[in-house]
Design an enzyme around this catalytic site. Structure first.
Site, PDB file in Angstrom:
ATOM      1  N   LYS A 192      -2.295  -2.384  -9.858  1.00  0.00           N
ATOM      2  CA  LYS A 192      -1.640  -1.066  -9.253  1.00  0.00           C
ATOM      3  C   LYS A 192      -1.045  -0.790 -10.066  1.00  0.00           C
ATOM      4  CE  LYS A 192      -4.416  -0.825  -5.044  1.00  0.00           C
ATOM      5  NZ  LYS A 192      -4.204  -0.376  -3.659  1.00  0.00           N
ATOM      6  N   HIS A 197      -2.727   3.745   7.994  1.00  0.00           N
ATOM      7  CA  HIS A 197      -1.885   2.060   7.546  1.00  0.00           C
ATOM      8  C   HIS A 197      -1.387   2.494   8.801  1.00  0.00           C
ATOM      9  CE1 HIS A 197      -1.699   2.478   3.427  1.00  0.00           C
ATOM     10  NE2 HIS A 197      -2.357   0.718   3.245  1.00  0.00           N
ATOM     11  N   ARG A 247     -11.685  -0.899   7.029  1.00  0.00           N
ATOM     12  CA  ARG A 247     -12.025   1.123   6.974  1.00  0.00           C
ATOM     13  C   ARG A 247     -13.690   1.206   6.805  1.00  0.00           C
ATOM     14  NH1 ARG A 247      -8.978   3.394   1.942  1.00  0.00           N
ATOM     15  NH2 ARG A 247     -10.170   1.043   1.056  1.00  0.00           N
TER      16      ARG A 247
HETATM   17  N1  COA Z   1      -5.412   3.438   6.163  1.00  0.00           N
HETATM   18  C1  COA Z   1      -5.885   3.987   5.170  1.00  0.00           C
HETATM   19  N2  COA Z   1      -5.431   3.607   4.217  1.00  0.00           N
HETATM   20  C2  COA Z   1      -5.598   2.216   4.121  1.00  0.00           C
HETATM   21  C3  COA Z   1      -6.214   1.566   5.091  1.00  0.00           C
HETATM   22  C4  COA Z   1      -6.177   2.253   6.309  1.00  0.00           C
HETATM   23  N3  COA Z   1      -5.903   1.412   7.245  1.00  0.00           N
HETATM   24  N4  COA Z   1      -6.776   0.430   4.824  1.00  0.00           N
HETATM   25  C5  COA Z   1      -6.726   0.421   3.401  1.00  0.00           C
HETATM   26  N5  COA Z   1      -6.232   1.344   3.060  1.00  0.00           N
HETATM   27  C6  COA Z   1      -6.024   1.576   1.268  1.00  0.00           C
HETATM   28  C7  COA Z   1      -5.084   1.556   1.197  1.00  0.00           C
HETATM   29  O1  COA Z   1      -4.292   3.128   1.181  1.00  0.00           O
HETATM   30  C8  COA Z   1      -5.163   1.009  -0.427  1.00  0.00           C
HETATM   31  O2  COA Z   1      -5.684   2.597  -0.892  1.00  0.00           O
HETATM   32  P1  COA Z   1      -5.374   2.692  -2.791  1.00  0.00           P
HETATM   33  O3  COA Z   1      -5.875   1.423  -3.316  1.00  0.00           O
HETATM   34  O4  COA Z   1      -5.324   3.905  -3.538  1.00  0.00           O
HETATM   35  O5  COA Z   1      -3.422   2.327  -2.763  1.00  0.00           O
HETATM   36  C9  COA Z   1      -5.643   0.471  -0.396  1.00  0.00           C
HETATM   37  O6  COA Z   1      -6.920   0.819   1.142  1.00  0.00           O
HETATM   38  C10 COA Z   1      -5.358  -0.674  -0.055  1.00  0.00           C
HETATM   39  O7  COA Z   1      -3.943  -1.184  -0.446  1.00  0.00           O
HETATM   40  P2  COA Z   1      -3.127  -1.916   0.172  1.00  0.00           P
HETATM   41  O8  COA Z   1      -3.899  -1.954   1.873  1.00  0.00           O
HETATM   42  O9  COA Z   1      -1.689  -1.883   0.941  1.00  0.00           O
HETATM   43  O10 COA Z   1      -3.503  -3.246   0.235  1.00  0.00           O
HETATM   44  P3  COA Z   1      -3.264  -3.610  -1.156  1.00  0.00           P
HETATM   45  O11 COA Z   1      -4.961  -3.464  -1.522  1.00  0.00           O
HETATM   46  O12 COA Z   1      -3.027  -2.664  -2.375  1.00  0.00           O
HETATM   47  O13 COA Z   1      -2.858  -5.238  -1.735  1.00  0.00           O
HETATM   48  C11 COA Z   1      -2.568  -7.733  -0.797  1.00  0.00           C
HETATM   49  C12 COA Z   1      -3.432  -6.526  -1.527  1.00  0.00           C
HETATM   50  C13 COA Z   1      -0.741  -6.927  -1.542  1.00  0.00           C
HETATM   51  C14 COA Z   1      -2.198  -7.975   0.784  1.00  0.00           C
HETATM   52  C15 COA Z   1      -2.582  -8.859  -2.336  1.00  0.00           C
HETATM   53  O14 COA Z   1      -2.792  -7.931  -3.383  1.00  0.00           O
HETATM   54  C16 COA Z   1      -1.830  -9.815  -1.868  1.00  0.00           C
HETATM   55  O15 COA Z   1      -2.274 -10.447  -0.583  1.00  0.00           O
HETATM   56  N6  COA Z   1      -0.893  -9.598  -2.884  1.00  0.00           N
HETATM   57  C17 COA Z   1      -0.264 -10.815  -3.012  1.00  0.00           C
HETATM   58  C18 COA Z   1       0.049 -12.107  -3.859  1.00  0.00           C
HETATM   59  C19 COA Z   1      -1.782 -13.204  -3.447  1.00  0.00           C
HETATM   60  O16 COA Z   1      -1.830 -13.406  -2.773  1.00  0.00           O
HETATM   61  N7  COA Z   1      -2.218 -12.717  -4.411  1.00  0.00           N
HETATM   62  C20 COA Z   1      -3.565 -13.637  -3.529  1.00  0.00           C
HETATM   63  C21 COA Z   1      -4.603 -13.121  -2.831  1.00  0.00           C
HETATM   64  S1  COA Z   1      -5.700 -14.111  -2.088  1.00  0.00           S
END
Ligand code: COA
Length: 166
Positions: free
Chosen positions: A46, A22, A95
């Site tokens: 989650k 991140h 990724r």
């Molecule tokens: N390096 C390491 N890990 C990474 C990464 C990177 N560059 N990019 C993504 N990841 C991993 C994260 O560690 C995480 O791992 P996990 O599944 O083990 O927790 C996963 O990929 C994705 O997590 P993150 O990037 O933190 O985001 P998320 O997918 O949990 O979040 C939101 C998604 C919050 C952006 C999305 O749910 C959202 O917009 N929510 C608001 C409600 C909404 O508008 N919903 C409609 C969306 S269309």
């Protein structure tokens, strides 16, 4: 897209916890846009280990050297948050190919909610291509070393939390 006209870009995520992957994306984005708003939220799909407040403060500590980065939290739809901050550029990390479908779906759905929203996908350093927050938590909970995978402040908090739950 003309990034010169973009005041800020928003990097949303659950960041539970923030990893060096991140941080790699935040650093790259901070070099591309005048300002980056890292927007921390709950992912309803989650079960989070760290509270929202704690994820915000860990990200603040880990990115304190980046002067154009602001860390905030939000609840509800990302599209509504973007309206509130008047910023319609979304940063997400890609990724591997396996991330693509989810990111593609989210990007198009956000654009359906508001046609001004554009998503920019950034590739992290290949050293972080295999990294995820879940993996960092699993390694820490099983006594493995998370050195190089997560910021120092995250490693420290993980040790404290996991000590309490043993
Ligand atoms: N390096 C390491 N890990 C990474 C990464 C990177 N560059 N990019 C993504 N990841 C991993 C994260 O560690 C995480 O791992 P996990 O599944 O083990 O927790 C996963 O990929 C994705 O997590 P993150 O990037 O933190 O985001 P998320 O997918 O949990 O979040 C939101 C998604 C919050 C952006 C999305 O749910 C959202 O917009 N929510 C608001 C409600 C909404 O508008 N919903 C409609 C969306 S269309």
């Amino acid at each position: 897209m003309n990034t010169k006209n973009t005041v800020a870009a928003v990097y949303p995520g659950s960041f539970d916890p923030p990893t060096n992957g991140h941080l790699d994306i935040i650093t790259r984005a901070s070099g591309l846009f005048p300002k980056i708003i890292v927007a921390v939220t709950e992912n309803q799909n989650k079960k989070h280990l760290f509270s929202l407040q704690e994820r915000v403060s860990l990200l603040k500590e880990a990115s304190e050297n980046l002067k154009n980065v602001e860390i905030v939290s939000f609840s509800g739809l990302l599209a509504h948050f973007l309206e509130r901050v008047n910023s319609f550029t979304v940063i997400r990390g890609l990724r591997a190919l396996s991330d693509f479908e989810y990111e593609f779906q989210m990007a198009l759905m956000n654009r359906k909610l508001n046609k001004k929203i554009e998503t920019v996908l950034l590739m992290p350093d290949q050293a972080y291509a295999f990294l995820s927050s879940s993996m960092v938590k699993e390694i820490a909970s099983l006594g493995g070393s998370t050195s190089g995978l997560a910021p120092k402040c995250v490693e420290k908090r993980l040790k404290e939390i996991l000590k309490c739950t043993i």
